[in-house]
Structures are given as C-alpha cells and as structure tokens.
Design a protein around this motif. Structure first.
Motif, PDB file in Angstrom:
ATOM      1  N   GLN A  15      40.378  -6.033   4.668  1.00 47.46           N
ATOM      2  CA  GLN A  15      40.077  -5.579   6.029  1.00 47.46           C
ATOM      3  C   GLN A  15      40.848  -6.401   7.048  1.00 47.46           C
ATOM      4  OE1 GLN A  15      35.832  -5.732   6.614  1.00 47.46           O
ATOM      5  NE2 GLN A  15      35.504  -3.703   5.765  1.00 47.46           N
ATOM      6  N   SER A  16      40.880  -7.700   6.840  1.00 44.55           N
ATOM      7  CA  SER A  16      41.585  -8.597   7.743  1.00 44.55           C
ATOM      8  C   SER A  16      43.081  -8.294   7.749  1.00 44.55           C
ATOM      9  CB  SER A  16      41.334 -10.045   7.324  1.00 44.55           C
ATOM     10  OG  SER A  16      41.991 -10.915   8.194  1.00 44.55           O
ATOM     11  N   LYS A  19      43.726  -5.096   9.660  1.00 41.57           N
ATOM     12  CA  LYS A  19      43.604  -5.323  11.100  1.00 41.57           C
ATOM     13  C   LYS A  19      44.861  -6.014  11.640  1.00 41.57           C
ATOM     14  CE  LYS A  19      40.442  -6.967  14.589  1.00 41.57           C
ATOM     15  NZ  LYS A  19      39.058  -7.188  14.919  1.00 41.57           N
ATOM     16  N   GLU A  20      45.350  -7.031  10.914  1.00 47.43           N
ATOM     17  CA  GLU A  20      46.562  -7.746  11.327  1.00 47.43           C
ATOM     18  C   GLU A  20      47.765  -6.801  11.373  1.00 47.43           C
ATOM     19  OE1 GLU A  20      47.249 -10.856  12.507  1.00 47.43           O
ATOM     20  OE2 GLU A  20      45.079 -10.997  12.630  1.00 47.43           O
TER      21      GLU A  20
END
Length: 66
Positions: A15-16, A19-20
């Motif tokens: 998820q991170s 997002k990045e």
C-alpha cells in the motif's frame, strides 16, 4: 457482517509503495503548473485526492520554498 482482514506487513508495504508511486506520478504531472495552481491543488478543500495534494505540496516546497 464479514470479519475484517488483518493487514500483514507485506500488505502495508505494498500500500505504501502504491501511494508513493501515485505521488510521484502526480509530481510529474504537476511539474509544469504555476505556483498558484499548485496552491489551489494543495488546499484541503480542493477536491483532489490526498496523493495529488501531497505531490503539489512537495513541488511547492522544492520549487518555491513554501
């Protein structure tokens, strides 16, 4: 009704990373915008997704020293 699935560290990392990647995509898309356009996008009430707001704030910090 359905039990919530617990997120694993791998899920959180994915998820991170997503997002990045979205933020980077918006930064490339917004790099030609003016300072006032970026401030409009960065505004909390602008209606843009969070990643777009973060990207515009990043550009403002780096380019215009917010």
């Amino acid at each position: 009704m359905f039990p919530e699935k617990e997120l694993t560290e791998k899920d959180l990392a994915e998820q991170s990373a997503k997002k990045e990647n979205l933020i980077k995509m918006y930064e490339r898309k917004f790099e030609t915008k003016t300072e006032s356009e970026l401030k409009t996008i960065a505004d909390e009430k602008s209606g843009y997704v969070d990643e777009a707001k973060i990207a515009s704030k990043n550009i403002l910090k780096n380019k215009y020293v917010l």
